[in-house]
Structure formats: structure tokens, C-alpha cells
Design a protein around this motif. Sequence first.
Motif, mmCIF file in Angstrom:
data_model
loop_
_atom_site.group_PDB
_atom_site.id
_atom_site.type_symbol
_atom_site.label_atom_id
_atom_site.label_comp_id
_atom_site.label_asym_id
_atom_site.label_seq_id
_atom_site.Cartn_x
_atom_site.Cartn_y
_atom_site.Cartn_z
ATOM 1 N N GLY A 17 58.436 54.994 30.879
ATOM 2 C CA GLY A 17 58.434 55.024 32.346
ATOM 3 C C GLY A 17 57.082 55.448 32.879
ATOM 4 O O GLY A 17 56.323 56.130 32.202
ATOM 5 N N THR A 18 56.759 55.019 34.077
ATOM 6 C CA THR A 18 55.539 55.474 34.736
ATOM 7 C C THR A 18 55.890 55.898 36.147
ATOM 8 O O THR A 18 56.524 55.146 36.871
ATOM 9 C CB THR A 18 54.492 54.349 34.816
ATOM 10 N N GLU A 19 55.484 57.083 36.523
ATOM 11 C CA GLU A 19 55.749 57.522 37.890
ATOM 12 C C GLU A 19 54.955 56.665 38.868
ATOM 13 O O GLU A 19 53.869 56.173 38.544
ATOM 14 C CB GLU A 19 55.333 58.993 38.037
ATOM 15 N N VAL A 20 55.493 56.524 40.046
ATOM 16 C CA VAL A 20 54.808 55.722 41.065
ATOM 17 C C VAL A 20 53.433 56.320 41.358
ATOM 18 O O VAL A 20 52.479 55.603 41.658
ATOM 19 C CB VAL A 20 55.643 55.683 42.354
ATOM 20 N N ASN A 21 53.334 57.662 41.221
ATOM 21 C CA ASN A 21 52.055 58.329 41.498
ATOM 22 C C ASN A 21 50.947 57.834 40.581
ATOM 23 O O ASN A 21 49.787 57.872 40.925
ATOM 24 C CB ASN A 21 52.186 59.839 41.293
ATOM 25 N N ASP A 22 51.342 57.404 39.368
ATOM 26 C CA ASP A 22 50.343 57.013 38.384
ATOM 27 C C ASP A 22 50.045 55.519 38.407
ATOM 28 O O ASP A 22 49.421 54.990 37.498
ATOM 29 C CB ASP A 22 50.807 57.414 36.983
ATOM 30 N N LEU A 23 50.531 54.845 39.439
ATOM 31 C CA LEU A 23 50.280 53.413 39.527
ATOM 32 C C LEU A 23 49.361 53.139 40.703
ATOM 33 O O LEU A 23 49.429 53.802 41.724
ATOM 34 C CB LEU A 23 51.593 52.648 39.750
ATOM 35 N N GLU A 24 48.505 52.143 40.526
ATOM 36 C CA GLU A 24 47.750 51.646 41.663
ATOM 37 C C GLU A 24 48.334 50.283 41.997
ATOM 38 O O GLU A 24 48.230 49.344 41.213
ATOM 39 C CB GLU A 24 46.263 51.535 41.331
ATOM 40 N N ILE A 25 48.987 50.186 43.149
ATOM 41 C CA ILE A 25 49.678 48.951 43.497
ATOM 42 C C ILE A 25 48.669 47.942 44.022
ATOM 43 O O ILE A 25 48.003 48.176 45.033
ATOM 44 C CB ILE A 25 50.754 49.218 44.547
ATOM 45 N N VAL A 26 48.533 46.827 43.305
ATOM 46 C CA VAL A 26 47.583 45.780 43.692
ATOM 47 C C VAL A 26 48.304 44.781 44.569
ATOM 48 O O VAL A 26 49.393 44.312 44.219
ATOM 49 C CB VAL A 26 47.040 45.074 42.435
ATOM 50 N N ILE A 27 47.737 44.465 45.735
ATOM 51 C CA ILE A 27 48.419 43.482 46.576
ATOM 52 C C ILE A 27 47.602 42.205 46.756
ATOM 53 O O ILE A 27 48.125 41.201 47.209
ATOM 54 C CB ILE A 27 48.823 44.062 47.953
ATOM 55 N N LEU A 28 46.328 42.235 46.400
ATOM 56 C CA LEU A 28 45.514 41.021 46.481
ATOM 57 C C LEU A 28 44.501 41.053 45.356
ATOM 58 O O LEU A 28 44.030 42.122 44.978
ATOM 59 C CB LEU A 28 44.738 40.961 47.805
ATOM 60 N N MET A 29 44.170 39.886 44.858
ATOM 61 C CA MET A 29 43.113 39.843 43.859
ATOM 62 C C MET A 29 42.171 38.684 44.194
ATOM 63 O O MET A 29 42.594 37.682 44.786
ATOM 64 C CB MET A 29 43.681 39.629 42.458
ATOM 65 N N GLY A 30 40.915 38.831 43.839
ATOM 66 C CA GLY A 30 39.958 37.758 44.075
ATOM 67 C C GLY A 30 39.069 37.593 42.853
ATOM 68 O O GLY A 30 38.724 38.574 42.203
ATOM 69 N N VAL A 31 38.732 36.348 42.535
ATOM 70 C CA VAL A 31 37.887 36.096 41.371
ATOM 71 C C VAL A 31 36.595 35.426 41.832
ATOM 72 O O VAL A 31 36.628 34.450 42.578
ATOM 73 C CB VAL A 31 38.624 35.192 40.354
ATOM 74 N N GLU A 32 35.470 35.982 41.393
ATOM 75 C CA GLU A 32 34.170 35.397 41.722
ATOM 76 C C GLU A 32 33.352 35.306 40.449
ATOM 77 O O GLU A 32 33.672 35.931 39.448
ATOM 78 C CB GLU A 32 33.409 36.301 42.707
ATOM 79 N N LYS A 33 32.287 34.547 40.547
ATOM 80 C CA LYS A 33 31.392 34.442 39.389
ATOM 81 C C LYS A 33 29.991 34.828 39.821
ATOM 82 O O LYS A 33 29.500 34.363 40.847
ATOM 83 C CB LYS A 33 31.414 33.014 38.860
ATOM 84 N N ASP A 34 29.433 35.711 39.040
ATOM 85 C CA ASP A 34 28.057 36.105 39.326
ATOM 86 C C ASP A 34 27.145 35.018 38.773
ATOM 87 O O ASP A 34 27.076 34.811 37.561
ATOM 88 C CB ASP A 34 27.776 37.459 38.662
ATOM 89 N N GLU A 35 26.457 34.280 39.685
ATOM 90 C CA GLU A 35 25.690 33.118 39.231
ATOM 91 C C GLU A 35 24.561 33.522 38.294
ATOM 92 O O GLU A 35 24.219 32.813 37.362
ATOM 93 C CB GLU A 35 25.124 32.354 40.440
ATOM 94 N N ALA A 36 23.972 34.675 38.532
ATOM 95 C CA ALA A 36 22.803 35.079 37.753
ATOM 96 C C ALA A 36 23.183 35.383 36.304
ATOM 97 O O ALA A 36 22.594 34.831 35.371
ATOM 98 C CB ALA A 36 22.158 36.306 38.406
ATOM 99 N N THR A 37 24.208 36.228 36.105
ATOM 100 C CA THR A 37 24.526 36.669 34.748
ATOM 101 C C THR A 37 25.643 35.868 34.115
ATOM 102 O O THR A 37 25.832 35.911 32.895
ATOM 103 C CB THR A 37 24.955 38.136 34.762
ATOM 104 N N GLY A 38 26.402 35.142 34.918
ATOM 105 C CA GLY A 38 27.550 34.420 34.379
ATOM 106 C C GLY A 38 28.751 35.296 34.160
ATOM 107 O O GLY A 38 29.758 34.869 33.616
ATOM 108 N N ASP A 39 28.685 36.570 34.598
ATOM 109 C CA ASP A 39 29.830 37.472 34.463
ATOM 110 C C ASP A 39 30.873 37.174 35.537
ATOM 111 O O ASP A 39 30.564 36.598 36.574
ATOM 112 C CB ASP A 39 29.377 38.926 34.604
ATOM 113 N N ILE A 40 32.069 37.605 35.250
ATOM 114 C CA ILE A 40 33.144 37.383 36.215
ATOM 115 C C ILE A 40 33.429 38.687 36.943
ATOM 116 O O ILE A 40 33.529 39.751 36.320
ATOM 117 C CB ILE A 40 34.405 36.878 35.496
ATOM 118 N N GLN A 41 33.527 38.588 38.250
ATOM 119 C CA GLN A 41 33.840 39.776 39.030
ATOM 120 C C GLN A 41 35.219 39.609 39.650
ATOM 121 O O GLN A 41 35.494 38.620 40.333
ATOM 122 C CB GLN A 41 32.794 39.981 40.122
#
Lengths: 396, 542
Positions: A28-52
Motif C-alpha cells: 500500500g502507499t499512502e496518498v501523502n506519498d503520491l504525486e498525482i499527475v494529471i497532465l504529461m507532455g513530451v518534447e525533444k531537445d533538438e540540440a542534445t536529442g534528449d527527451i524532456q
Amino acid sequence: MVKTGVKLIAKLVLCLVLLLILTGCSGGTEVNDLEIVILMGVEKDEATGDIQVTAQIVKKVALSQPSGDGGGESGKAYWNVSGTGKTVFDAVRMITHKTGNRLFVSHNQAVFFGKELAEEGLQEYLDFFLRAHEMRPTAMILITEVPIQDVMNAKPETENFPGINLTKLMKTYGFTSYYYKMNMKNFSSCLMCDSMSPVAPLISISTENGSRDINISGMAVFRKDKMVGSLSFEETRGLLWVLGEVKSGVIVIPSPEKKGLVSFEIIEAKSKVKPEIGNGKITFHIKIKVDVSLSEQMTDEILATEQKFKKMQNDIADAIRKEIMTTYEKSKKLNADIFGFGELLHKKQNGKWKIIKNNWEEIYQDLELDIDVEALIRKTDLLKKPVAAIERGNKK
Amino acid sequence: MFRYISRVIRYLSLKNKNENNGAVTVENNNEPICADLKRNLQMIKEVMRDSSDVTIHEFNFGHDRRFRGALVFFSSMADRQEIHENILQPMMFGSLMLKEDVDMDFTQVETIKRNLISVTDCQNISLVSEIMENLLLGATILLVHGSKEALAIKSEKRKTRNIEEPGTEAVVRGPREGFNEDVNANISLIRRKIKDPDLCVEKFVIGEKSQTDVYIVYLKRVANPKLIEEIRRRLNRIRVDAILDSGYIEQFIEDAPLSIFPTISNSEKPDKVVAKILEGRAAILVDGTPFALAVPMLFIESFQIGEDYYSRPFLASIMRIIRFLSYLISFLGPAIYVALTVFHQELIPTSLLISIAGGRQRVPFPAILEAFLMLFTFDILREAGVRLPKAVGQTIGIVGALVLGQASVEAGLISPFMVIVVSATAIASFAVPAQTDSSTILRYLFLMLAGIAGGFGIIIGLLVLLVHLASLRSFGTPYLWPIVPLNFYGLRDVFIRMPIWTLSRRPSAVIWSDEGSYSQGSGLMPAPPGKNEGNSERKERD
């Protein structure tokens, strides 16, 4: 014998007590120990090719203030936090460097992809969102024309969280039927079938009235996983007519005597598509039945007569036919089978589909659409006559 | 596991019994009464040496005062007026007026009984032990010099409560009378409702010291004879000093003494007990308590109340469903909350989860500990509230609600949602008073299971509970009837209450025979005249 019995009971009691002490250590995990994610976004750093990856997290502290109706003076009850990594999953885990708690993504409402990323192709980014067991395949997929940080920071006026607001926006597409919701599951199943091209809503920011509001600007059209163009509102409805997804909306036509405009509310719309393979020509018979109600007239004509009703019904049918044809022409130009005509052939005439499958892109350019629209004006709502001054000439 | 524990307990109790057997000494005072009045009185004085409320009144009677007699009674129990008017006056003054030629031998108590005194309920006794017995029951003993017999005259006067509305089972519509502590009054309340010669009232006397009257009340030819035989057998094996309440009897005769579920129902209301008797059950009435027992008990009886039948079926059915739901809430509420917030956050709607998370943010404890704290506090409040005098009781409510509820939320000790869950649970548990014991215990057990294994724990607990309930029997009747075993006719009166004119058969699990299975005719649905006539004859009663 009694002694062993007492011992056994003592052991059992001890076990129960231990179970009580050990609670919380087993999954079990207490609600206090969770970070509730409600939106996510994916981008690409053109210079390094890393994903943000940027996640919008519920700021629980802001909500727990006694006065706090979610925000108050601090303004925002959410926190946009990013992580950078070589893959999407890597980047998501990097976010925990900043949050300190596990990210809980079951309540993620939508995933944003930038327009540039969509034009390059989304295939490699989708896997994580469908594979992770906590992720919901019903999370929406959205393409933004503006930078992801901008969209995520646009605080809606009537909601505390942009994520919740977006869900509302997507649920209510039926009011106009000018856009359409697309979730991860449907998007990827479109992607994985032979011929169909997925579409996804395009998000932008409107800066009217001084505030920055999230706004839907159209639908992005994909060929395979690459965005190739976009549909306007009317074009989107042209698509939805065929898919049978028009819930409601407004049809505006000129009045029979061309004096002004008349608006109709769509009450119900049904569609039926039947493929027919003739000699060298593939025809799709699209039969659409639509019930409308006369909701507004911006003219003083008296419309409630049989002839005028017939005329208007024909005009509505023509308008719908025109919408569908415009969309088809657009899709031909983009060479994207957004209607799923190919899939329909696959289902109905599997044998022939196998033969034409490989040439589908060329065949698609040369389809014949037989559109039969049956429009029926059901009611005129509360008024029968126009709100206009009656000509009193006779009395005087 | 439970079987093992019960075996150990049975072993221990048997061992105890064997040890006790030697120690029990029954005083057998089987001496006969002798003709010498002085000696008899001496003997009584000897035995009752330390009881100051024994009154011994010696007197002479007969027209020439040549007979000697004595009255012995407990001044605390006997009705003095009755003794004066109906025993002493006739004997002393009435015998004076006898003509001299009437030569009656007043050394024979039988003669006195027949000719002199004017009481109805008296009995000839010849043993000293009988004197003691009757004396202790409140009788007045008449001893006459020269007679080897004595008269035990019932002259007991008891102070009892009036017939009042019971505190435990209040009704909005329906009879408001309740039983009181006098068993005879209670039986009269039952007889007043069933005027049928088949109504049997069997008496038992239980308790070495208390000599408590215990009655089995049932309807002959409706109740199963085997059931009555079984009750007699179980009552006869009770060996205790005293029966102070029907709860004693219940615990000595119940089928599943180690289960948290009661297998014997109790009620303070005559109409409820009569309804059970009419359904073929037997009631057990105990002197000195307003609580009557009824066997066999079905689990669903906990959810049926008298008003279900007195009011029209529609709202009654809804209320019954609400009662079933509130029983579930009463033991599953906190468990489900803990399971959802700790194990299955994805099942909570997003906006609700966000609110819960906001409310819990400052709470330092895990949810299960929070729940335990709240439940524990609530149980303390309830216990304190029950025992306290009414004037102070209100204070408890204020302290409990305001100080503990509101302040602990504001202090960040408890989350507001937990307060809501625990209060809802607490209220729900009072909706089914008959199962308050079981729901209170189950609440803690299920909370533990939910804390350990979340939803899986709750499901496992529910399965074990179901198996346990299905294994229970009350005097041979499956506890979960008519659900397990399934009986469609019986289901007419479980989750919904069908209109009263459709409930024409008595519960078959209680009757166990075709005889006496109909309580009313069929086709009794009210209809306009001429439509259903002829159909409404009573179908074979009894």
C-alpha cells in the motif's frame, strides 16, 4: 495437552499482532506519498536529442490550507515539473529527483506532443504510455501548436487544474461536433491497422480578452505516425458525419427567400457506410439520417410552411454533403484515409481487400462517394412565427 | 483454527466440571414436619436465624381459643393486607363465632383450608424443606399445633413497573406496550394477543439459588415438536446459581457460543414476540427481565422490524434495503476507505482523489492508524454516553462532536474524509440494532484486513464471513435461510417485503412440516366487489 493449546493460541495471537504492526509495509502507499499527475507532455531537445517529459502535479499543500479553495493567493494548485532523459521512461523517473515522491500516473488525463514532434513521428514515444500498467489507455492524446510549458501554465478560469479542464473540453466536443476526442488506445489502434490515418485535436492558446486560455484550433491529421496537415472545424464535422460521431451542433443555412440566416440544432445523426466494388470502381454508399430543430432565424420570414420546410431540409442535406465532400477532397490531398474506408473494406470484403491492400493509397484518390442525406426538421422549438412586427396595413 | 480453540475451551470447561462435582453439596432437609408447633417454629428460626425480615406470628383460634397456630412469612415479600383480611381475621374472629356444638377438628390444616380461611391459592406441604422453599417464593406458611402438615398460602405481593414503551425498540406506528419484569404480566400480554387454547406455556424453574421461573411459550400444532423437545433438553441441563436475565439462558442454550453472531433473538415487545410465536417459533420468557428470547433465529430477522409489517409495503421495502446497506456500511465503511486510499487510488475519481489528497496532506499517520484512532474514539464516546446520566450525556455529545471531531481535523491529526467515513459508519451501525455486536467487531477485523491486503483482504474476509454464516444453525434452522439454502417463497420477505396478503405461508425452515405451514388464506388481495369473491375462503388453516 492444555499447555500446547495455550501455546498455540499465544502464537496465533502473536501472529495477528505482528500483522497489525506490519501493515503498510506490503504494497500500500499512502496518498501523502503520491504525486498525482494529471497532465504529461513530451518534447525533444533538438540540440542534445534528449527527451524532456513535463508532468503537471497536484500541489496538495496548496489544497490543504484551511481557507484554501485550491489556490487562493498563491494562484496555482499545480506544479509543472520536468525531467530529461534518453527515453520517455528515463525522463519520467528523473522527475522524482525534484518531487521526492513517486509519480502516480493513473489519473493522467492527457499527453501533449508538440507539433514539431508530431511532424517527425510519434511512434517511438507512444510505447511507454500504453505499456506502463499504471497508465490509462483512455488518456487523451493532444497536439500543441505552442510550446508545452505555455499550455500547461494556462490556468483555466473555472477549474483549478488545466488537466481537469481539458477533460471537460474533450467530453463536450458534441456541442459543436467541430472537434473530436482521441485517446491513446484509439490513436494507436488506428496506427496499427493497415490503412486508417489517425487524427488528434490540435491545441493552441488564445490571448483574447487579456487572458491566456487553452483553445482547440482543429484536428491534426496523421499519415502513419507523422502529422501531415490539419482539418478545420467544418472539415472535422465532415469527417464526423461519416464516422457517425456527430452528437449535436449547429447547421447554418440561408433562409429560403435568402433574406437572412437560419440555424438548426442537430438533435440526432446516424450514418451507415456500405462499400461496393463495381467494375474497376469502388463506391461507398454513405447514408446519413439527421434530425434537426429550427433553433434560430435571423430574418422575418415566416418559415413554418410545408414548402419552406422541404426547401430547408434540402438545403441542410446539401450543406452536409458539401462538408463531407470538402473533407474527402482534403484527405485526398493529404493522402490520409481518415474515414477508415480501407478498414471498412477490410471488414466487409476481406478477400478483395487483400488484393487491393497494397495499392490502397492510389485507389483512395479515386473513390466514388454516393452520399445520401436525409434531413428532417422535427420542431421549431418555442416559436412558430418570427419575432417581427406584424404588418397592420389592412386595419388602418 | 477456531475448531481447535473451541476444543481446548471445551476440554478446560469439562475439566473444571469434574473438579467441581465433588465440592457441590446439596442440603437435603427432608425432615417431615412434626406435630409440635414449638419445635417446628424453633426449626424455622434456626434456619432463618440471620434473616431479620422473617415474621413469625403465633395466635390462638377456635371458639374456645384452644387451637394454637402460627403464620410465618417474609414481611418484605408478603401482602400484609391479604394476610390480615383473609387468613388472620377468619381464623381468629370467624372461628369465635362458631357455635359450640360445631365440633371441627382444627388440628387438621385441610379442615382449616376448607372451612375457615378465604384464599384460593394454597397448598398442603409436609416437609420442612418445602416450608423453606415456599417461604422464599413469598408464600405465607400456616402451621397448626398438632398437625403434621402445613399450608403454604400464596400471598406474595410484588412491586412491578407499569407497562411502558420499551426504550430499546421504539416504533412510530404499532403497539407501544412493552414487557416488564413480571413474567406473569408478560404472559398475560401474550395471551391477550393469541386467544387460542393451543397456546402452551410450559414452566421451568432454573437456578439453584434464584429459583427463577422460565417459561416456554409456543403454539401447539404450529411449532415443531422437535424444537420444543430440544429447548426442554437444553433448559434442563442448565446448572447455575442464579438467572438474573434472559441473557444467562441465551448463553447457556445457544448453538454457536463462539460465534460473534447471535443465534437467539430477543425482544421487549409483545407484538414482536407474538409474531414470532405465530410463525412457529418458541418464546422463552424469564422472570425478572423484560427481554424475551425467541428461537430459532434467522439472520434476516435482524433486518425485519415490526413496523415493516404495520406500514404499507412500499416504504417498508425501501427501508429494509437501506437497513441491509447500512449493515454493510457499518462494518465495511472504514475498510473500504482505507483499501481505496492506500491500495487502489486509481479507482477513485480524479477530482475526489485530489480532494482526499489535499485533506490528508497534513495528517502524520498512515490511513489505517487514523481509522483505528477514530473508531476507537467513537467507541469510547458511545460507551461513555450509554453509562452516563442523561444530564451529562449531552456534554459528551458536544465534547465528542466539537472537540474531537472538528478540532482534530483543524489540528491536522485526522483528515476530514475520515471523520465523514467514521461518522457514517457509526450512524449506519445503529440502523440495525440486532447486529450491533457483530458489526462493531467486524469493523475492526475488516479494517485490519484492508490495511494488510487492501481490496483482496476485504474480499477474503467477506468469503470467510459468508462461509461462517452459512455454517451457523439456530436450533436446527440454517442461519442464512432463505438465502442459503435458497427458498423462493421465503425471499418474499427478505430484501423487500411483499404485500401482507401474499405472505400466506409460515417460514418453512422454522416449521419443517406441511402441517401448520399456512398462516392465512390465499387470494386475499383487496379487490372491488364481485371480482375475486369465492376465492377468498381461507385455505386450510393449521
